[in-house]
Scaffold this motif. Structure first.
Motif: not given
Length: 366
Positions: A136-142, A161-164
């Protein structure tokens, strides 16, 4: 240099006024957080800045030029959404490169810009992975890289970042702040998480029911919230209905030698836990009973009942051996007084100057 100005910005949905005459000036390179509960209008305001929604009234200016009639793809903004909104059939490179391909940039320039963006967010070497192969963190970085690669003048983020999980949120917001400072990007970030806003923002815009309650740096919003709503939304606050009488402000059994200025229909006394302390019995304290202690790790908060039904929260020291059910004495070192929900005044009681006249037990009938 990139500035953002909102002037009398309003948006209605039927009879509901979602954004109510919002005025805001965002300086070049400033990080602004729109903070408030769900339904307060913060995301609607962000969507209007991005061009995905049209205001009913008011104007949006970037570097002094109105953008209300400019379509989203021609505005100097880029937006990171709450959902990552990545295309599952594309790899990381394709997702980040998509906006550049729409601009018909040369292939070698696209490759260079994508590589730079992925390096900026710490994803170099993952160009060929699909979104389903990422955390999930990598997807948000993309998603962040996809916005940054377009080199926007203004970066917009809607609760990204609310879903992390909590640890990942902290790490990513630290990385985001570092990237924002490095690039000098004017940034508007929407969140309902007060800790997130406090850690990221140069200034916080507290919103409620579509309107702005306060615009100030994090420390000011916490230490001197402009309204009762802001006081209750930011941090932990004990709020007690109060009244002025005989040169004092009375709130339950508390008596403060303070006569608020002017008249009001309603006075409210507001106390932060860290502005109260437990002390040895004395003339400058008031007795109570510990009803509950919450251990938050870094701090411990005791709920103390004073008199019959007045409760205050008090921050305890890590080594303070206080337990539920203990009889204690509470001293108030600092308080805020609100007149009709706003017009706040601050009272400070220096420990060396506290006397029986400053804070005493309610006088018992003879």
């Amino acid at each position: 240099m990139t500035t953002l100005t909102l002037r009398n910005l309003s948006r209605r949905f039927g009879t509901t006024l979602a954004v109510d005459r919002v005025d805001l000036d965002v300086a070049d390179g400033e990080f602004i957080c729109l903070l408030g509960p769900s339904g307060c209008g913060k995301s609607t305001a962000l969507r209007m800045i991005a061009g995905f929604d049209t205001p009913d009234d008011g104007d949006i200016l970037i570097d002094g030029a109105s953008t209300v009639d400019v379509p989203p793809n021609r505005r100097a903004t880029s937006m990171v959404f709450q959902s990552h909104a990545l295309w599952s059939h594309m790899n990381v490179f394709g997702n980040v490169a998509f906006g550049l391909q729409l601009r018909h940039l040369p292939r070698n320039e696209i490759t260079r810009k994508v590589s730079e963006a992925l390096e900026l967010v710490g994803l170099s070497g993952l160009e060929k992975r699909r979104p389903g192969q990422l955390s999930g963190g990598q997807q948000q970085r993309v998603a962040l890289a996809r916005s940054l690669v377009l080199e926007p003048k203004i970066l917009l983020l809607d609760e990204p970042f609310s879903s992390l999980d909590a640890h990942l949120r902290i790490r990513l917001r630290d990385e985001l702040k570092a990237i924002q400072r490095r690039l000098g990007l004017t940034t508007v970030f929407v969140t309902h998480d007060q800790e997130e806003a406090m850690s990221l923002a140069d200034r916080i815009v507290v919103m409620n029911r579509g309107a702005v309650e306060q615009v100030a740096p994090p420390g000011t919003v916490y230490n001197l919230p402009a309204t009762l709503f802001a006081a209750g939304f930011i941090g932990t606050m004990t709020m007690l209905p109060a009244r002025a009488e005989s040169g004092q402000l009375a709130a339950g059994p508390l008596r403060l030698p303070f006569l608020p200025r002017g008249e009001a229909k309603q006075w409210t006394l507001a106390l932060r836990p860290e502005d109260c302390e437990l002390s040895a019995p004395g003339a400058s304290s008031i007795s109570g009973t510990v009803d509950r202690i919450v251990d938050l790790g870094s701090t411990r908060i005791a709920t103390v009942t004073l008199g019959n039904d007045t409760t205050v929260k008090v921050q305890l020291g890590r080594r303070q051996l206080t337990r539920q059910g203990d009889s204690v004495d509470v001293v108030v070192n600092r308080a805020l007084v609100y007149r009709d929900g706003s017009d706040v005044e601050e009272i400070n009681f220096a420990p060396a100057a506290r006397t029986a006249a400053q804070l005493s037990r309610e006088e018992e009938p003879a």
